[in-house]
Motif scaffolding. Structure first.
Motif, short mmCIF file in Angstrom:
data_model
loop_
_atom_site.label_atom_id
_atom_site.label_comp_id
_atom_site.label_asym_id
_atom_site.label_seq_id
_atom_site.Cartn_x
_atom_site.Cartn_y
_atom_site.Cartn_z
N ALA A 80 0.85 -1.19 0.00
CA ALA A 80 0.00 0.00 0.00
C ALA A 80 0.88 1.24 0.00
O ALA A 80 1.78 1.39 0.85
CB ALA A 80 -0.91 0.01 1.23
N VAL A 81 0.64 2.14 -0.97
CA VAL A 81 1.41 3.38 -1.06
C VAL A 81 0.44 4.56 -1.14
O VAL A 81 -0.71 4.40 -1.53
CB VAL A 81 2.36 3.38 -2.28
CG1 VAL A 81 3.33 2.21 -2.21
CG2 VAL A 81 1.58 3.34 -3.57
N PRO A 82 0.91 5.76 -0.79
CA PRO A 82 0.03 6.94 -0.82
C PRO A 82 -0.54 7.18 -2.22
O PRO A 82 0.16 7.02 -3.22
CB PRO A 82 0.95 8.07 -0.37
CG PRO A 82 2.00 7.40 0.45
CD PRO A 82 2.23 6.08 -0.21
N SER A 83 -1.79 7.59 -2.25
CA SER A 83 -2.50 7.73 -3.52
C SER A 83 -2.42 9.13 -4.11
O SER A 83 -2.77 9.33 -5.28
CB SER A 83 -3.97 7.36 -3.34
OG SER A 83 -4.58 8.19 -2.35
N LYS A 84 -1.97 10.11 -3.33
CA LYS A 84 -1.95 11.47 -3.85
C LYS A 84 -0.99 12.34 -3.05
O LYS A 84 -0.49 11.94 -2.00
CB LYS A 84 -3.36 12.08 -3.80
CG LYS A 84 -3.95 12.13 -2.40
CD LYS A 84 -5.38 12.66 -2.42
CE LYS A 84 -5.98 12.66 -1.02
NZ LYS A 84 -7.37 13.17 -1.01
#
Length: 325
Positions: free
Chosen positions: A7-11
């Motif tokens: 999971a990585v930051p989306s914005k």
């Protein structure tokens, strides 16, 4: 085959920094076809699926085990700790730096420490018959920090918006907020207490201890960590190549004291062969001087490389202990 979920930051800035971090290690991300922007892939890592989530959603996914690994701020991980060991910090990433701090109005000229704030809280209660209000999104971190400081005469006002504006709006007297440079706090006539830093945070690669770690998932994680560690090792080091005559072991012991490690040595019987050493960038001149003094002959070359993989990678070994992979 079970895939590892990362999971990585989306914005925002964190997404840009995470993408740049992986791209620098030769692992660029690309949006998955037909995933409506919520999924991505890492080039060269087919056993990994990437979920794009908000920073707070990443913490929840790690806690529930819906993601095996995630990139998010340590502040969010610490704030959402449940008392159970569900998330383990694997690697600090060197970006997303921010401090969680206690800040009070600049006009409180006699308040510069937590002890001063304790006095103000007690006086405020005596005068107003209500507790001084602290606006924050970090409820758990605030309570733990204030308890450690022995402060009890306060109450928390949970902030849903711009925390730093709470005192000016009359919603609170002081704040616990996150800051990078302190400029936003100063713009709102607030100052950080001298001993009011609750946490010095940065983005971390974290592992879920609730997720199902199959052999495939653990193997993918180890491959990813080995690649990231090899890139970081290469960026912070030079590879030295030198011929050591006389007593090579003495030379190796001397440079080991300044952090230089042996990568390879000549085969037996090849006394004039070349040694390869890994040297921290800031000890390059010292290492070459020591090698010269200890019998290095001919040219001593220093090279930059893209990756340095170790047979026994400390980061991978630490991960194996964390998830018992």
């Amino acid at each position: 085959m079970n895939k590892l979920i990362l999971a990585v930051p989306s914005k925002g800035r964190l997404q840009e920094q995470a993408n740049a971090y992986f791209a620098d290690a030769g692992l660029p991300m690309s949006k998955a076809a037909g995933a409506r922007g919520y999924r991505a892939l890492i080039d060269g890592m087919p056993k990994i699926d990437v979920m794009l989530l908000s920073a707070s959603e990443i913490v929840a996914a790690l806690q529930s085990g819906d993601a095996h690994l995630g990139i998010t701020g340590e502040d969010l991980i610490r704030e959402n700790e449940t008392g159970e060991d569900r998330i383990a910090l694997v690697k600090a990433l060197g970006f997303g730096f921010a401090d969680v701090v206690v800040a009070v109005p600049q006009a409180w000229i006699d308040v510069s420490t937590m002890a001063d704030l304790d006095d103000v809280c007690a006086a405020f209660y005596q005068r107003h018959r209500r507790r001084l209000r602290i606006a924050t999104k970090y409820v758990n971190l605030t309570r733990a920090f204030f308890a450690k400081a022995g402060i009890a005469d306060y109450r928390i006002v949970e902030s849903a918006g711009a925390t730093e504006g709470a005192p000016a709006a009359g919603a609170a007297e002081a704040v616990v907020d996150i800051t990078t440079t302190g400029a936003t706090l100063a713009a709102n006539d607030l100052k950080t207490l001298e001993d009011g830093t609750i946490l010095k945070s940065q983005s971390h690669l974290a592992a879920s201890l609730s997720a199902k770690w199959t052999n495939d998932c653990a193997g993918a994680a180890k491959s990813l960590l080995a690649r990231l560690a090899a890139r970081e090792r290469a960026k912070t080091s030079h590879v030295l190549r030198a011929r050591l005559n006389g007593k090579p072991d003495a030379a190796l012991q001397a440079v080991a004291k300044i952090g230089v490690s042996l990568l390879s040595k000549p085969s037996k019987g090849n006394s004039g062969g070349e040694y390869s050493l890994l040297c921290p960038n800031d000890r390059l001149a010292d290492a070459i001087t020591l090698l010269r003094r200890r019998g290095a002959t001919g040219s001593v070359t220093a090279q930059t490389v893209e990756y340095v993989f170790e047979t026994e990678d400390p980061l991978v070994a630490a991960f194996e202990k964390l998830v018992k992979a």
